[in-house]
Design an enzyme around this catalytic site. Structure first.
Site, mmCIF file in Angstrom:
data_model
loop_
_atom_site.group_PDB
_atom_site.id
_atom_site.type_symbol
_atom_site.label_atom_id
_atom_site.label_comp_id
_atom_site.label_asym_id
_atom_site.label_seq_id
_atom_site.Cartn_x
_atom_site.Cartn_y
_atom_site.Cartn_z
ATOM 1 C CD GLU A 26 -2.891 0.946 2.460
ATOM 2 O OE1 GLU A 26 -2.776 -0.003 3.264
ATOM 3 O OE2 GLU A 26 -3.835 1.762 2.490
ATOM 4 C CG ASN A 173 -9.509 -1.788 1.545
ATOM 5 O OD1 ASN A 173 -9.168 -2.946 1.777
ATOM 6 N ND2 ASN A 173 -9.292 -0.794 2.421
ATOM 7 C CD GLU A 174 -10.133 -2.677 6.182
ATOM 8 O OE1 GLU A 174 -10.096 -1.605 6.809
ATOM 9 O OE2 GLU A 174 -9.452 -3.675 6.496
ATOM 10 C CE1 TYR A 240 -3.231 -6.320 8.759
ATOM 11 C CE2 TYR A 240 -5.530 -5.664 8.665
ATOM 12 C CZ TYR A 240 -4.267 -5.687 8.105
ATOM 13 O OH TYR A 240 -4.038 -5.076 6.887
ATOM 14 C CD GLU A 297 -6.027 -4.738 4.131
ATOM 15 O OE1 GLU A 297 -5.909 -4.399 5.328
ATOM 16 O OE2 GLU A 297 -6.427 -3.982 3.227
ATOM 17 C CD GLN A 346 0.320 -2.465 3.701
ATOM 18 O OE1 GLN A 346 1.084 -1.775 3.021
ATOM 19 N NE2 GLN A 346 -0.875 -2.033 4.089
HETATM 20 O O1 AHR Z 1 -2.927 -2.704 6.220
HETATM 21 C C1 AHR Z 1 -3.228 -1.513 6.877
HETATM 22 C C2 AHR Z 1 -4.691 -1.136 6.778
HETATM 23 O O2 AHR Z 1 -5.454 -2.051 7.468
HETATM 24 C C3 AHR Z 1 -5.300 -1.119 5.402
HETATM 25 O O3 AHR Z 1 -5.063 0.067 4.720
HETATM 26 C C4 AHR Z 1 -6.748 -1.268 5.695
HETATM 27 O O4 AHR Z 1 -7.447 -1.883 4.634
HETATM 28 C C5 AHR Z 1 -6.784 -2.065 6.974
HETATM 29 O O5 AHR Z 1 -7.611 -1.522 7.906
#
Ligand code: AHR
Length: 493
Positions: A26, A173-174, A240, A297, A346
């Site tokens: 990103e 995205n999101e 995450y 992600e 990332q």
């Molecule tokens: O990876 C960091 C961020 O986490 C991304 O930009 C977003 O899609 C997510 O919340």
């Protein structure tokens, strides 16, 4: 106590899509700028502005697919600002990530060039949150239309005669959060509308990915599948691994207590529950599993390194991250009938990255080494391996101590990957092998004697794979002793 596993080489369970080993880069902190793009005039060795060391490192792990430009950045990105002569490109504010100036020097042409260098598939995420349908539609036309059209002509003026091959396109995205704070009903309608204009030009078939749920928002998946399943090829999911409470404090990347090691493992294992539960909803509307679950992600998210910009998400990476990666791959393999792609967050210098850079220096993280060791599983056939693992106990809570997976390649070699996530105890595992006469076993191990062992710019080789000899072959069985905190890959043939 010994743990008994059974490997059934002749029980095939599907193909492990190599895209499960995909990546995400990103416009965030020092991922794209410094980490990948340094510009043609940089002292750092580069090819057309892209770091040579990073390209070589990613090629070495056979990077199959790269997602770009975000993330949250995607829903603020206006692609037209990032094409044409670089000196004329618009400077904008990267509001999500540190409020820094984005000079748009890395745009569509540079990204496609990077993918060509890496020999990987591009996965582009379009802007639904603040972009128009026309803008998205023109981006696809710009990239993939061969004939005469305003966008194809502009691409040619900007130096790219032939259209690029573009396989994967994300429609937002999101969109439940940074991508517009939408309700699933609203996004679902927008998805249907935007994707209509993501055209397949000149035989370029685009695999369309709808923006999926945050963690355990099962209602999001339900609504998207109910209303829009027939318009999508993939549906995303983001999760995450954060040892702390996300907003109250995520926990440190290094120097953490034992309890944070344990909870990190426990939370990494939660990915399995999420895939099962979202998968059940997908099965209801798509019993043949036509639609891929795209976990675009995932990875660890800790507090940033002290003294660094909080908006840059720069964190160290330890043997703990390596175990998290191993656990995730085993879970993704288990669900290879539904999970068709994943993208760790990332690639460089951000969150659970492969490499860290400082000026012209670059080091590999322990996570990188897991990707390298596990590349043997790309596009291989998953074969059955089952075990009832011993408990790994901490503070009255338990999780399985050992996780494993196995696959067979075209030459008939079977690779078994095993993680011992216990931070203190060895794991003794016996694998009863069925359906394969073994004459040769060799292996590699990634381990460390400290929970936060990591590589640094002073010592880039502190954590790296070495030959593994902790096994013996007797009759049909393989006895293995895994040290604490270890990832092992064995080749059997
Ligand atoms: O990876 C960091 C961020 O986490 C991304 O930009 C977003 O899609 C997510 O919340």
């Amino acid at each position: 106590m010994k743990q008994q596993a059974i490997l059934n080489v002749d029980v095939e369970q599907g193909i492990i899509n190599k895209n499960i080993y995909g990546h995400f880069a990103e416009h965030l902190g020092r991922c794209i700028y410094e980490g990948i793009w340094v510009g043609e005039d940089s002292q750092i060795p580069n090819t057309n502005g892209i770091r040579n060391d990073v390209v070589e490192a990613l090629k070495n792990i056979n990077i199959p697919v790269l997602r770009w430009p975000g993330g949250c950045f995607a829903d603020e990105y206006h692609w037209k600002d990032g094409v044409g002569p670089r000196e004329n490109r618009k400077r904008m504010v990267n509001t999500h990530w540190g409020g820094v100036v984005e000079n748009n020097h890395f745009g569509t042409h540079e990204f496609m060039m990077l993918c060509e260098m890496l020999e990987c598939e591009p996965y582009i995420c379009g802007n639904v949150g603040s972009g128009t349908v026309q803008e998205m539609s023109e981006w696809v036309e710009y990239m993939t239309f061969k004939g005469e059209s305003p966008m194809a002509n502009w691409r040619r003026e900007n130096g790219q005669e032939e259209p690029w091959k573009l396989t994967y396109f994300g429609v937002g995205n999101e969109n439940w959060g940074c991508g517009g704070n939408m309700r699933p009903e609203y996004y679902s309608d927008l998805y249907r509308r935007y994707q209509t204009y993501v055209r397949d030009y000149d035989g370029n078939k685009i695999y369309k990915i709808a923006g999926g749920a945050n963690v355990d928002d099962y209602n999001w998946t339900e609504v998207l599948m109910r209303e829009s399943a027939r318009y999508m090829d993939g549906l995303s999911l983001h999760y995450y691994t954060v040892p702390g409470d996300f907003w109250a404090g995520k926990g440190a990347a290094t120097g953490f207590p034992e309890g944070e090691w344990f909870v990190t493992m426990k939370k990494a294992l939660h990915m399995d529950t999420l895939i099962r539960k979202h998968g059940t909803i997908m099965d209801k509307y798509d019993p043949t599993k036509r639609i891929g679950m795209i976990i675009d992600e995932w990875g660890t998210w800790f507090e940033v390194e002290p003294g660094t910009n909080p908006g840059f998400l720069y964190q160290q990476n330890t043997i703990r991250d390596a175990l998290v990666a191993g656990l995730h791959f085993h879970i993704f393999h288990d669900h290879c009938d539904r999970v068709q792609m994943t993208n760790i967050a990332q690639t460089v210098n951000v969150l659970q990255s492969m490499m860290l850079t400082e000026g012209e220096k670059m080091i590999f993280t322990p996570t990188y080494h897991v990707f390298e060791m596990y590349k043997v599983h790309h596009d291989a056939t998953k074969v059955a391996i089952d075990m009832k693992a011993n408990n790994y106990e901490f503070d009255g809570e338990t999780i399985p101590q050992v996780s494993l997976t196995a696959s067979k390649n075209d030459e008939g070699t079977v690779h078994v990957s095993i993680c011992n996530i216990d931070h203190k105890h060895d794991a003794e595992v016996t694998i009863d092998i069925r359906g394969l006469e073994i004459s040769n076993v060799n292996g590699r191990i990634l381990t460390a004697d400290k929970m936060d062992a990591h590589n640094s710019f002073e010592d880039g080789e502190n954590v790296k794979p070495v030959e593994f000899t902790g096994f013996s072959l007797d009759g049909k069985g393989l006895d293995i002793t895994l040290p604490p905190m270890s990832v092992v890959v064995l080749a059997l043939n």
